[in-house]
Design a protein around this motif. Structure first.
Motif, PDB file in Angstrom:
ATOM      1  N   GLY A 150      21.211  17.153   4.886  1.00  0.00           N
ATOM      2  CA  GLY A 150      22.217  18.090   5.393  1.00  0.00           C
ATOM      3  C   GLY A 150      23.066  17.466   6.489  1.00  0.00           C
ATOM      4  N   ALA A 151      22.424  16.736   7.394  1.00  0.00           N
ATOM      5  CA  ALA A 151      23.167  16.061   8.465  1.00  0.00           C
ATOM      6  C   ALA A 151      24.106  14.999   7.891  1.00  0.00           C
ATOM      7  N   LEU A 152      23.636  14.278   6.888  1.00  0.00           N
ATOM      8  CA  LEU A 152      24.487  13.263   6.252  1.00  0.00           C
ATOM      9  C   LEU A 152      25.650  13.909   5.503  1.00  0.00           C
ATOM     10  N   LEU A 153      25.390  15.039   4.837  1.00  0.00           N
ATOM     11  CA  LEU A 153      26.463  15.743   4.118  1.00  0.00           C
ATOM     12  C   LEU A 153      27.563  16.193   5.072  1.00  0.00           C
ATOM     13  N   ALA A 154      27.177  16.589   6.281  1.00  0.00           N
ATOM     14  CA  ALA A 154      28.154  17.058   7.266  1.00  0.00           C
ATOM     15  C   ALA A 154      28.998  15.911   7.829  1.00  0.00           C
ATOM     16  N   SER A 155      28.474  14.698   7.769  1.00  0.00           N
ATOM     17  CA  SER A 155      29.156  13.569   8.395  1.00  0.00           C
ATOM     18  C   SER A 155      29.827  12.595   7.432  1.00  0.00           C
ATOM     19  N   TYR A 156      29.412  12.597   6.180  1.00  0.00           N
ATOM     20  CA  TYR A 156      29.910  11.600   5.233  1.00  0.00           C
ATOM     21  C   TYR A 156      30.402  12.247   3.951  1.00  0.00           C
ATOM     22  N   ASP A 157      31.190  11.488   3.200  1.00  0.00           N
ATOM     23  CA  ASP A 157      31.681  11.917   1.898  1.00  0.00           C
ATOM     24  C   ASP A 157      30.619  11.578   0.859  1.00  0.00           C
ATOM     25  N   ALA A 158      29.847  12.563   0.443  1.00  0.00           N
ATOM     26  CA  ALA A 158      28.731  12.334  -0.467  1.00  0.00           C
ATOM     27  C   ALA A 158      29.117  12.578  -1.919  1.00  0.00           C
ATOM     28  N   GLN A 159      28.550  11.788  -2.790  1.00  0.00           N
ATOM     29  CA  GLN A 159      28.666  11.948  -4.239  1.00  0.00           C
ATOM     30  C   GLN A 159      27.246  11.947  -4.775  1.00  0.00           C
ATOM     31  N   ALA A 160      26.967  12.791  -5.780  1.00  0.00           N
ATOM     32  CA  ALA A 160      25.625  12.852  -6.346  1.00  0.00           C
ATOM     33  C   ALA A 160      25.694  12.913  -7.864  1.00  0.00           C
ATOM     34  N   VAL A 161      24.707  12.275  -8.501  1.00  0.00           N
ATOM     35  CA  VAL A 161      24.604  12.297  -9.954  1.00  0.00           C
ATOM     36  C   VAL A 161      23.174  12.637 -10.357  1.00  0.00           C
ATOM     37  N   PHE A 162      23.049  13.195 -11.549  1.00  0.00           N
ATOM     38  CA  PHE A 162      21.740  13.461 -12.123  1.00  0.00           C
ATOM     39  C   PHE A 162      21.118  12.129 -12.489  1.00  0.00           C
ATOM     40  N   GLN A 163      19.849  11.946 -12.140  1.00  0.00           N
ATOM     41  CA  GLN A 163      19.164  10.684 -12.434  1.00  0.00           C
ATOM     42  C   GLN A 163      18.265  10.842 -13.655  1.00  0.00           C
ATOM     43  N   ARG A 164      17.283  11.754 -13.564  1.00  0.00           N
ATOM     44  CA  ARG A 164      16.395  11.969 -14.712  1.00  0.00           C
ATOM     45  C   ARG A 164      15.510  13.188 -14.494  1.00  0.00           C
ATOM     46  N   VAL A 165      14.924  13.647 -15.581  1.00  0.00           N
ATOM     47  CA  VAL A 165      13.956  14.740 -15.561  1.00  0.00           C
ATOM     48  C   VAL A 165      12.648  14.197 -15.003  1.00  0.00           C
ATOM     49  N   ALA A 166      11.900  15.045 -14.288  1.00  0.00           N
ATOM     50  CA  ALA A 166      10.589  14.676 -13.759  1.00  0.00           C
ATOM     51  C   ALA A 166       9.617  15.822 -14.014  1.00  0.00           C
ATOM     52  N   ASP A 167       8.330  15.555 -13.875  1.00  0.00           N
ATOM     53  CA  ASP A 167       7.324  16.597 -14.078  1.00  0.00           C
ATOM     54  C   ASP A 167       7.531  17.793 -13.148  1.00  0.00           C
ATOM     55  N   PHE A 168       7.953  17.539 -11.928  1.00  0.00           N
ATOM     56  CA  PHE A 168       8.137  18.592 -10.929  1.00  0.00           C
ATOM     57  C   PHE A 168       9.529  19.215 -10.979  1.00  0.00           C
ATOM     58  N   GLY A 169      10.450  18.619 -11.704  1.00  0.00           N
ATOM     59  CA  GLY A 169      11.827  19.107 -11.782  1.00  0.00           C
ATOM     60  C   GLY A 169      12.778  18.024 -12.221  1.00  0.00           C
ATOM     61  N   ALA A 170      13.388  17.349 -11.234  1.00  0.00           N
ATOM     62  CA  ALA A 170      14.349  16.303 -11.565  1.00  0.00           C
ATOM     63  C   ALA A 170      14.541  15.375 -10.371  1.00  0.00           C
ATOM     64  N   TRP A 171      15.182  14.257 -10.665  1.00  0.00           N
ATOM     65  CA  TRP A 171      15.627  13.320  -9.630  1.00  0.00           C
ATOM     66  C   TRP A 171      17.150  13.269  -9.682  1.00  0.00           C
ATOM     67  N   ILE A 172      17.754  13.202  -8.505  1.00  0.00           N
ATOM     68  CA  ILE A 172      19.189  12.965  -8.417  1.00  0.00           C
ATOM     69  C   ILE A 172      19.397  11.737  -7.543  1.00  0.00           C
ATOM     70  N   ARG A 173      20.557  11.126  -7.681  1.00  0.00           N
ATOM     71  CA  ARG A 173      20.892   9.948  -6.875  1.00  0.00           C
ATOM     72  C   ARG A 173      22.128  10.300  -6.061  1.00  0.00           C
ATOM     73  N   VAL A 174      22.072  10.046  -4.748  1.00  0.00           N
ATOM     74  CA  VAL A 174      23.155  10.421  -3.843  1.00  0.00           C
ATOM     75  C   VAL A 174      23.663   9.186  -3.107  1.00  0.00           C
ATOM     76  N   SER A 175      24.980   9.135  -2.966  1.00  0.00           N
ATOM     77  CA  SER A 175      25.637   8.075  -2.214  1.00  0.00           C
ATOM     78  C   SER A 175      26.461   8.740  -1.122  1.00  0.00           C
ATOM     79  N   PHE A 176      26.441   8.185   0.066  1.00  0.00           N
ATOM     80  CA  PHE A 176      27.165   8.779   1.187  1.00  0.00           C
ATOM     81  C   PHE A 176      28.373   7.948   1.608  1.00  0.00           C
ATOM     82  N   ASP A 177      28.846   7.093   0.716  1.00  0.00           N
ATOM     83  CA  ASP A 177      30.013   6.270   1.039  1.00  0.00           C
ATOM     84  C   ASP A 177      31.255   6.680   0.257  1.00  0.00           C
TER      85      ASP A 177
END
Length: 132
Positions: A68-95
């Motif tokens: 949340g702190a990074l989202l407030a300070s940087y331009d974030a982009q996120a993509v779906f990574q893959r399905v997991a047993d507990f839900g999913a993984w996403i990949r986030v970049s803050f540049d």
């Protein structure tokens, strides 16, 4: 940064199914991170939405304050990574650029071939008594 998406077993307010939506997502598809400062359970909660606008879950509570702190300070982009047993993984970049996914990020890591220790071994050594 790879982040766990949890809370996928709960239904969305509109009745849509998070697990079904996760199954529709594919690697590299954009997802949206939405902070929920008025969330009654966790003021640091960050909801994760698919490109179709359906919530698929939340960023893990342990990571949410920092993200949340990074989202407030940087331009974030996120993509779906893959399905997991507990839900999913996403990949986030803050540049401001779309995160890159490698082949290794798209598969579940293999379990090591090391057997876990036997919790109740068949061998119990005799006690060693002090000499009198």
């Amino acid at each position: 940064m790879s982040l766990a998406v949890v809370g996928v077993a709960f239904p969305n307010a509109d009745g849509s199914n998070r697990q079904f939506e996760i199954m529709l997502c594919h690697a590299g598809e954009m997802v949206r991170l939405v902070p929920e400062p008025t969330n009654k359970k966790d003021r640091h909660a960050i909801a994760v939405f698919s490109t179709r606008g359906v919530q698929i879950g939340y960023v893990n509570a342990e990571r949410a304050p920092r993200v949340g702190a990074l989202l407030a300070s940087y331009d974030a982009q996120a993509v779906f990574q893959r399905v997991a047993d507990f839900g999913a993984w996403i990949r986030v970049s803050f540049d401001g650029q779309a995160p890159a996914l490698t082949d290794a990020m798209l598969v579940e890591p293999e379990e090591p071939d090391i057997a876990p220790p036997d919790p109740e071994p068949d061998f119990y050594p005799d006690e060693i008594w002090p000499d009198d």
